[in-house]
Motif scaffolding. Structure first.
Motif, short mmCIF file in Angstrom:
data_model
loop_
_atom_site.label_atom_id
_atom_site.label_comp_id
_atom_site.label_asym_id
_atom_site.label_seq_id
_atom_site.Cartn_x
_atom_site.Cartn_y
_atom_site.Cartn_z
N ARG A 157 4.88 14.75 -10.20
CA ARG A 157 4.50 15.99 -11.12
C ARG A 157 4.68 17.27 -10.50
N ARG A 158 3.91 17.35 -9.44
CA ARG A 158 3.74 18.78 -8.72
C ARG A 158 3.28 18.67 -7.33
N GLY A 159 3.37 19.54 -6.49
CA GLY A 159 3.09 19.41 -5.01
C GLY A 159 4.38 19.18 -4.29
N ALA A 160 4.37 19.28 -3.03
CA ALA A 160 5.37 18.65 -2.10
C ALA A 160 4.68 17.43 -1.33
N VAL A 161 5.32 16.36 -1.79
CA VAL A 161 4.57 14.96 -1.35
C VAL A 161 5.76 14.20 -0.69
N ALA A 162 5.37 13.67 0.35
CA ALA A 162 5.98 12.54 1.08
C ALA A 162 5.33 11.09 0.88
N VAL A 163 6.12 10.05 0.37
CA VAL A 163 5.71 8.86 -0.07
C VAL A 163 6.36 7.90 0.91
N ALA A 164 5.49 6.85 1.29
CA ALA A 164 5.90 5.61 2.21
C ALA A 164 5.23 4.69 1.66
N ALA A 165 5.61 3.33 1.93
CA ALA A 165 4.75 2.07 1.39
C ALA A 165 4.74 1.15 2.74
N THR A 196 -1.80 23.17 -2.24
CA THR A 196 -2.42 23.00 -3.39
C THR A 196 -2.39 21.37 -3.99
N PRO A 197 -3.27 21.07 -4.94
CA PRO A 197 -3.30 19.50 -5.02
C PRO A 197 -1.83 19.17 -5.83
N ALA A 198 -1.65 17.72 -5.32
CA ALA A 198 -0.30 17.23 -5.93
C ALA A 198 -0.65 16.18 -6.96
N VAL A 199 0.08 16.00 -7.78
CA VAL A 199 -0.23 15.00 -8.62
C VAL A 199 0.99 14.20 -8.80
N LEU A 200 0.76 12.81 -8.90
CA LEU A 200 1.87 11.78 -9.33
C LEU A 200 1.65 10.60 -9.99
N ASP A 201 2.79 9.98 -10.63
CA ASP A 201 2.56 8.73 -11.71
C ASP A 201 3.19 7.58 -10.87
N VAL A 202 2.40 6.50 -10.99
CA VAL A 202 2.88 5.29 -10.36
C VAL A 202 3.34 4.30 -11.64
N THR A 203 4.64 3.77 -11.51
CA THR A 203 4.81 2.71 -12.56
C THR A 203 5.28 1.53 -12.12
N LEU A 204 4.83 0.21 -12.53
CA LEU A 204 4.90 -0.97 -11.87
C LEU A 204 5.92 -1.87 -12.83
N TRP A 205 6.51 -2.99 -12.38
CA TRP A 205 7.55 -3.99 -13.08
C TRP A 205 7.19 -5.24 -12.27
N SER A 206 7.24 -6.34 -13.18
CA SER A 206 6.92 -7.44 -12.35
C SER A 206 8.16 -8.67 -12.84
N PRO A 207 8.15 -9.94 -12.46
CA PRO A 207 9.27 -10.37 -13.02
C PRO A 207 9.25 -10.75 -14.45
N GLU A 208 7.87 -10.67 -15.23
CA GLU A 208 7.99 -10.67 -16.50
C GLU A 208 7.86 -9.64 -17.36
N GLY A 209 8.15 -8.27 -16.78
CA GLY A 209 8.29 -7.19 -17.20
C GLY A 209 7.58 -5.91 -16.93
N PRO A 210 7.19 -4.87 -17.59
CA PRO A 210 6.56 -3.78 -17.00
C PRO A 210 5.00 -4.20 -17.13
N VAL A 263 0.89 -1.15 -0.19
CA VAL A 263 0.02 -0.02 0.03
C VAL A 263 1.00 1.03 -0.06
N LEU A 264 0.82 2.11 -0.90
CA LEU A 264 1.46 3.51 -0.86
C LEU A 264 0.61 4.49 -0.11
N VAL A 265 1.45 5.17 0.73
CA VAL A 265 0.86 6.24 1.58
C VAL A 265 1.52 7.65 1.02
N LEU A 266 0.71 8.42 0.42
CA LEU A 266 1.01 9.58 -0.20
C LEU A 266 0.43 10.68 0.48
N THR A 267 1.50 11.66 1.06
CA THR A 267 0.89 12.76 1.85
C THR A 267 1.20 14.00 1.25
N ASN A 268 0.31 14.99 0.77
CA ASN A 268 0.50 16.03 0.52
C ASN A 268 0.61 17.39 1.38
#
Length: 335
Positions: free
Chosen positions: A96-104, A44-58, A35-40
């Motif tokens: 992308r924008r905003g001041a964001v802290a990320v934890a998992a 102002t609103p923050a915008v993020l992109d999440v990219t994933l990879w598995s053993p088989e590839g993207p 679970v990703l925990v995203l704190t702005n």
């Protein structure tokens, strides 16, 4: 950390603002869920992109682009909502924008049950040091290669007697755009130690240890300069420190027992030989009477964790510099 519920000690810290957060070894399966925990932290609103990879590839992360976190709020994102059924994933969160802290939060409901709050790597690297390896059990290493060329990595163990290469881990191949998970052999030993992953291509790595129904995660948070604060006494007990000097020079670390008023009660110096890990019993090197925290001072070149144990359970706290700068709103006088 043990099953959800009472814990032997703290396992987390206040995450800082990031541009990129990288993880290896999270999951989106029924018995292994990240679970990703995203704190702005901005107004102002923050915008993020999440990219994933598995053993088989993207992996196509459904809804992973343009995630919005409203001003001053926290949003949790289950990886299973983006791509379900993957037992091991590499993850990249890009701001992308905003001041964001990320934890998992890495949760297992299999034979090893529990949740770990995992800190991200800031960027892939050709040299990754995972601190805090102790005990035996089911031990795995996850390596993410987000690049376009096969990565060839070797694993080294930095233990009490120095650095050695465990049998069977002299070359771990990770295909481009994929994550690989390998078992750590018994030749790694039962610690205390750190793992160093040396790769010809930038990678992201983490390791996990599952034993007696308990789960712990090794992460790369880098060395620190200044003071790292470690809680002691009361419900958390007295942890051991695992300190590693991964470079070519030995280091000296200062530990100071502090009271509730933060006044210094006792002080000791600890030597960490180059390429090795030492276990520090705080109750032996310091008088902990009246001490509620220990300040661990370093001039750099040392990575480490505080290891808490209770009833056969274990939790770890990665040592990072205590924050001296805090993001606050801009306040102006009323007109």
């Amino acid at each position: 950390m043990g099953p959800l519920g009472p814990r032997p000690g703290p396992r987390g810290r206040c995450p800082g603002v990031v541009d990129d957060a990288w993880y290896a070894g999270l999951g989106s399966a029924q018995r292994h869920l990240g679970v990703l925990v995203l704190t702005n932290l901005s107004q102002t609103p923050a915008v993020l992109d999440v990219t994933l990879w598995s053993p088989e590839g993207p992996v196509d992360a459904v809804g992973g682009e343009g995630l919005v976190v409203e001003a001053g709020s926290t949003r949790t994102v289950r990886l299973s909502d983006l791509a379900a059924g993957e037992d091991v994933l590499g993850v990249h969160v890009a701001r992308r924008r905003g001041a964001v802290a990320v934890a998992a939060l890495d949760t297992s409901t299999g034979s090893a049950q529990g949740s770990e709050l995992v800190s991200p790597m800031a960027s892939p690297s050709r040299r990754v040091v995972l601190a805090g390896l102790v005990g035996r059990g089911t031990r795995t290493l996850s390596v993410l290669n987000p690049g376009e060329t096969t990565a060839r990595a070797r694993v080294e163990v930095l233990g009490p007697d120095g650095t050695f290469a465990p049998e069977g881990l002299d070359e771990v191949r990770v295909r481009p755009g994929s994550v690989t998970r390998v078992s750590l052999p018994g030749s790694v030993g039962d610690g205390p130690a750190a793992l160093r992953v040396v790769s010809d291509e930038p990678v992201v790595a983490s390791a996990s240890v599952a034993s007696d129904g308990d789960l712990s995660v090794l992460e790369d948070v880098g060395d620190w300069t200044g003071g790292a604060l470690v809680p002691v006494g009361g419900a958390v007990g007295e942890p051991d420190l695992l300190l590693t000097a991964p470079g070519d020079a030995g280091r000296t670390v200062v530990v100071e027992g502090r009271g509730p008023d933060l006044a210094r009660r006792d002080r000791a110096e600890v030597s960490v030989p180059a390429g090795s890990t030492v276990r520090v019993d705080l109750g032996r090197v310091l008088d902990l009477d009246g001490v509620s925290s220990v300040l661990v001072r370093s001039d750099g070149g040392v990575v480490g964790t505080a290891q808490y144990t209770a009833g056969g359970r274990q939790a770890s706290l990665a040592l990072q510099a205590a924050p001296v700068d805090v993001l606050t709103p801009r306040v102006r006088p009323a007109p």
